[in-house]
Design an enzyme around this catalytic site. Structure first.
Site, PDB file in Angstrom:
ATOM      1  N   ASP A 117       2.358   8.678   4.150  1.00 58.42           N
ATOM      2  CA  ASP A 117       1.385   8.149   3.189  1.00 58.42           C
ATOM      3  C   ASP A 117       0.648   9.285   2.490  1.00 58.42           C
ATOM      4  O   ASP A 117      -0.077  10.051   3.134  1.00 58.42           O
ATOM      5  CB  ASP A 117       0.390   7.264   3.964  1.00 58.42           C
ATOM      6  CG  ASP A 117      -0.619   6.549   3.082  1.00 58.42           C
ATOM      7  OD1 ASP A 117      -0.543   6.671   1.845  1.00 58.42           O
ATOM      8  OD2 ASP A 117      -1.495   5.862   3.650  1.00 58.42           O
ATOM      9  N   GLY A 118       0.844   9.364   1.174  1.00 60.31           N
ATOM     10  CA  GLY A 118       0.099  10.330   0.372  1.00 60.31           C
ATOM     11  C   GLY A 118       1.003  11.275  -0.396  1.00 60.31           C
ATOM     12  O   GLY A 118       1.794  12.010   0.193  1.00 60.31           O
ATOM     13  N   GLY A 119       0.899  11.209  -1.724  1.00 65.38           N
ATOM     14  CA  GLY A 119       1.643  12.157  -2.559  1.00 65.38           C
ATOM     15  C   GLY A 119       3.139  11.910  -2.617  1.00 65.38           C
ATOM     16  O   GLY A 119       3.899  12.801  -2.995  1.00 65.38           O
ATOM     17  N   MET A 133      -0.220  11.049   7.709  1.00 70.14           N
ATOM     18  CA  MET A 133      -0.928  11.236   6.439  1.00 70.14           C
ATOM     19  C   MET A 133      -0.487  12.566   5.825  1.00 70.14           C
ATOM     20  O   MET A 133      -0.592  13.619   6.460  1.00 70.14           O
ATOM     21  CB  MET A 133      -2.448  11.265   6.644  1.00 70.14           C
ATOM     22  CG  MET A 133      -3.098   9.924   6.953  1.00 70.14           C
ATOM     23  SD  MET A 133      -2.686   8.594   5.807  1.00 70.14           S
ATOM     24  CE  MET A 133      -3.336   9.222   4.254  1.00 70.14           C
ATOM     25  N   SER A 173       1.353   0.900  -2.281  1.00 69.33           N
ATOM     26  CA  SER A 173      -0.054   0.876  -1.866  1.00 69.33           C
ATOM     27  C   SER A 173      -0.907   0.341  -3.003  1.00 69.33           C
ATOM     28  O   SER A 173      -0.960   0.943  -4.086  1.00 69.33           O
ATOM     29  CB  SER A 173      -0.518   2.290  -1.500  1.00 69.33           C
ATOM     30  OG  SER A 173      -1.924   2.336  -1.496  1.00 69.33           O
ATOM     31  N   GLY A 212      -8.545   8.820   1.815  1.00 71.91           N
ATOM     32  CA  GLY A 212      -9.749   8.475   1.057  1.00 71.91           C
ATOM     33  C   GLY A 212      -9.469   8.169  -0.399  1.00 71.91           C
ATOM     34  O   GLY A 212     -10.167   7.366  -1.002  1.00 71.91           O
ATOM     35  N   PHE A 213      -8.439   8.793  -0.950  1.00 70.36           N
ATOM     36  CA  PHE A 213      -8.185   8.636  -2.387  1.00 70.36           C
ATOM     37  C   PHE A 213      -6.693   8.649  -2.683  1.00 70.36           C
ATOM     38  O   PHE A 213      -5.925   9.279  -1.956  1.00 70.36           O
ATOM     39  CB  PHE A 213      -8.862   9.777  -3.174  1.00 70.36           C
ATOM     40  CG  PHE A 213     -10.341   9.850  -2.917  1.00 70.36           C
ATOM     41  CD1 PHE A 213     -11.225   9.033  -3.617  1.00 70.36           C
ATOM     42  CD2 PHE A 213     -10.836  10.697  -1.943  1.00 70.36           C
ATOM     43  CE1 PHE A 213     -12.588   9.073  -3.350  1.00 70.36           C
ATOM     44  CE2 PHE A 213     -12.201  10.749  -1.660  1.00 70.36           C
ATOM     45  CZ  PHE A 213     -13.086   9.938  -2.375  1.00 70.36           C
ATOM     46  N   GLY A 214      -6.343   7.971  -3.765  1.00 71.07           N
ATOM     47  CA  GLY A 214      -4.965   8.020  -4.227  1.00 71.07           C
ATOM     48  C   GLY A 214      -4.745   9.235  -5.099  1.00 71.07           C
ATOM     49  O   GLY A 214      -5.696   9.978  -5.412  1.00 71.07           O
ATOM     50  N   HIS A 225      -3.879  -0.450   6.596  1.00 71.42           N
ATOM     51  CA  HIS A 225      -4.174   0.912   7.057  1.00 71.42           C
ATOM     52  C   HIS A 225      -5.692   1.010   7.174  1.00 71.42           C
ATOM     53  O   HIS A 225      -6.395   1.100   6.169  1.00 71.42           O
ATOM     54  CB  HIS A 225      -3.595   1.886   6.020  1.00 71.42           C
ATOM     55  CG  HIS A 225      -3.929   3.313   6.247  1.00 71.42           C
ATOM     56  ND1 HIS A 225      -3.692   4.291   5.291  1.00 71.42           N
ATOM     57  CD2 HIS A 225      -4.456   3.968   7.319  1.00 71.42           C
ATOM     58  CE1 HIS A 225      -4.073   5.465   5.763  1.00 71.42           C
ATOM     59  NE2 HIS A 225      -4.546   5.299   6.983  1.00 71.42           N
ATOM     60  N   HIS A 272       1.231  -2.162   1.311  1.00 75.39           N
ATOM     61  CA  HIS A 272       0.295  -1.293   2.030  1.00 75.39           C
ATOM     62  C   HIS A 272      -1.125  -1.524   1.491  1.00 75.39           C
ATOM     63  O   HIS A 272      -1.368  -1.424   0.285  1.00 75.39           O
ATOM     64  CB  HIS A 272       0.724   0.161   1.833  1.00 75.39           C
ATOM     65  CG  HIS A 272      -0.048   1.146   2.632  1.00 75.39           C
ATOM     66  ND1 HIS A 272       0.230   1.425   3.954  1.00 75.39           N
ATOM     67  CD2 HIS A 272      -1.083   1.950   2.292  1.00 75.39           C
ATOM     68  CE1 HIS A 272      -0.600   2.352   4.396  1.00 75.39           C
ATOM     69  NE2 HIS A 272      -1.422   2.686   3.411  1.00 75.39           N
ATOM     70  N   MET A 311      -8.825   2.738   7.645  1.00 76.39           N
ATOM     71  CA  MET A 311      -9.514   4.039   7.628  1.00 76.39           C
ATOM     72  C   MET A 311     -10.994   3.760   7.848  1.00 76.39           C
ATOM     73  O   MET A 311     -11.831   3.931   6.959  1.00 76.39           O
ATOM     74  CB  MET A 311      -9.261   4.738   6.282  1.00 76.39           C
ATOM     75  CG  MET A 311      -7.846   5.266   6.148  1.00 76.39           C
ATOM     76  SD  MET A 311      -7.394   5.626   4.440  1.00 76.39           S
ATOM     77  CE  MET A 311      -6.848   4.015   3.925  1.00 76.39           C
ATOM     78  N   GLY A 365       1.283   4.805  -3.870  1.00 76.23           N
ATOM     79  CA  GLY A 365       0.315   4.107  -4.701  1.00 76.23           C
ATOM     80  C   GLY A 365       0.409   4.581  -6.136  1.00 76.23           C
ATOM     81  O   GLY A 365       0.853   3.851  -7.026  1.00 76.23           O
ATOM     82  N   ASP A 371      -5.034  -0.401   1.833  1.00 80.50           N
ATOM     83  CA  ASP A 371      -5.905   0.666   2.318  1.00 80.50           C
ATOM     84  C   ASP A 371      -7.329   0.173   2.491  1.00 80.50           C
ATOM     85  O   ASP A 371      -8.009  -0.158   1.518  1.00 80.50           O
ATOM     86  CB  ASP A 371      -5.885   1.838   1.330  1.00 80.50           C
ATOM     87  CG  ASP A 371      -4.590   2.603   1.420  1.00 80.50           C
ATOM     88  OD1 ASP A 371      -4.224   3.024   2.531  1.00 80.50           O
ATOM     89  OD2 ASP A 371      -3.929   2.772   0.380  1.00 80.50           O
ATOM     90  N   MET A 382     -11.060   1.067   3.565  1.00 80.24           N
ATOM     91  CA  MET A 382     -11.933   2.244   3.715  1.00 80.24           C
ATOM     92  C   MET A 382     -13.383   1.790   3.834  1.00 80.24           C
ATOM     93  O   MET A 382     -13.815   0.883   3.108  1.00 80.24           O
ATOM     94  CB  MET A 382     -11.799   3.157   2.504  1.00 80.24           C
ATOM     95  CG  MET A 382     -10.374   3.600   2.227  1.00 80.24           C
ATOM     96  SD  MET A 382     -10.317   4.783   0.873  1.00 80.24           S
ATOM     97  CE  MET A 382      -8.547   4.929   0.642  1.00 80.24           C
TER      98      MET A 382
HETATM   99  C1  DX5 Z   1      -5.018   7.432   0.860  1.00 80.96           C
HETATM  100  C2  DX5 Z   1      -4.313   6.161   1.147  1.00 80.96           C
HETATM  101  C3  DX5 Z   1      -2.981   6.009   0.535  1.00 80.96           C
HETATM  102  C4  DX5 Z   1      -2.924   6.118  -0.945  1.00 80.96           C
HETATM  103  C5  DX5 Z   1      -1.742   6.958  -1.239  1.00 80.96           C
HETATM  104  O1  DX5 Z   1      -6.094   7.573   1.701  1.00 80.96           O
HETATM  105  O2  DX5 Z   1      -4.135   5.971   2.538  1.00 80.96           O
HETATM  106  O3  DX5 Z   1      -2.303   4.833   0.974  1.00 80.96           O
HETATM  107  O4  DX5 Z   1      -2.804   4.905  -1.623  1.00 80.96           O
HETATM  108  O5  DX5 Z   1      -1.814   7.197  -2.553  1.00 80.96           O
HETATM  109  P1  DX5 Z   1      -0.794   8.039  -3.411  1.00 80.96           P
HETATM  110  O6  DX5 Z   1       0.556   7.409  -3.239  1.00 80.96           O
HETATM  111  O7  DX5 Z   1      -1.387   7.852  -4.744  1.00 80.96           O
HETATM  112  O8  DX5 Z   1      -0.850   9.452  -2.933  1.00 80.96           O
HETATM  113 ZN    ZN Z   2      -2.796   4.290   3.215  1.00 81.25          ZN
END
Ligand code: DX5
Ligand code: ZN
Length: 224
Positions: free
Chosen positions: A174-176, A136, A7, A141-143, A65, A32, A67, A196, A34, A36
């Protein structure tokens, strides 16, 4: 088959092409992206113009993606810019079936996304329409947010449903996603791993991607 989708949210945008190339050399097979809008999620990122630039920088599929609110208004522009896959949130779509079909009529793979507080049941009427489902595992919203373990049962549920109903969608998470969490995520049924922070926030994206994929493959072996 397990795929890694780096990402770019956590990448250095000043040298994005190079960062994407490194992640691809490390085994990333989908990029990927993102998107927003500052309304559906409390952050603003990028639009079709950047997708157009990325399109020239890599041959890998671009997984956008969205959002954003009112995605129908922007789907044609992202398709025109070079998106290959596009996913929309069930929480943002008033006419989800129409939106998913709009993505397909633009020649893209269509995905549907659920937030951590949304159950898999919300997707029951579109599972035969989509090419992929994105779970998700953080609030979007955030990495670099911590993985929400409650997502694991949704991955299992989607895998079981697919088998039971003879469907063909792929399962993305996606996420963490990190070296610490990827094992349980893969064992629960995720096939496309968005990452990401774990790929771009430190060190070399190539090495990070390789390590993540290695951990993911090892986890699939443990399952057998
Ligand atoms: C968050 C994004 C993700 C983000 C994941 O809203 O959709 O794609 O990049 O980030 P990590 O891998 O840092 O959790
Ligand atoms: Zn994403």
């Amino acid at each position: 088959m397990i795929e890694l989708a780096p990402s770019i949210l956590s990448a250095d945008f000043a040298c994005l092409g190079e960062q994407v190339s490194r992640a691809a050399e490390g085994g990333g097979t989908v990029i990927h992206v993102d998107v927003m809008d500052g309304h559906f999620v409390p952050n603003i990122t990028l639009g079709p113009q950047l997708v157009k630039s990325l399109r020239k920088a890599t041959k890998l599929p671009l997984d956008c993606h969205l959002m954003i609110e009112n995605p129908d208004q922007y789907i044609p522009a992202f398709a025109e810019a070079g998106a290959d896959w596009m996913s929309v949130h069930v929480e943002a779509c008033r006419h989800l079936d129409r939106t998913l079909n709009l993505i397909k009529t633009h020649g893209c793979h269509a995905g549907v996304v659920i937030n951590p507080a949304t159950p898999v049941d919300a997707l029951s009427e579109v599972l035969d329409v989509v090419d992929y489902v994105l779970v998700m595992s953080v609030n979007p919203g955030f990495g670099a947010q911590p993985f929400i373990p409650n997502s694991l049962h949704k991955l299992c549920q989607l895998k079981d449903l697919r088998e039971r109903k003879g469907l063909h969608y792929r399962i993305e998470v996606d996420g963490g996603v990190s070296l610490d969490t990827v094992g349980q995520i893969v064992r629960a049924g995720a096939e496309i791993l968005v990452a990401g922070n774990a790929v771009f926030s430190h060190g070399d994206p190539m090495v990070n991607a390789q390590q993540l994929l290695k951990a993911a493959f090892e986890a699939t072996l443990q399952k057998v």
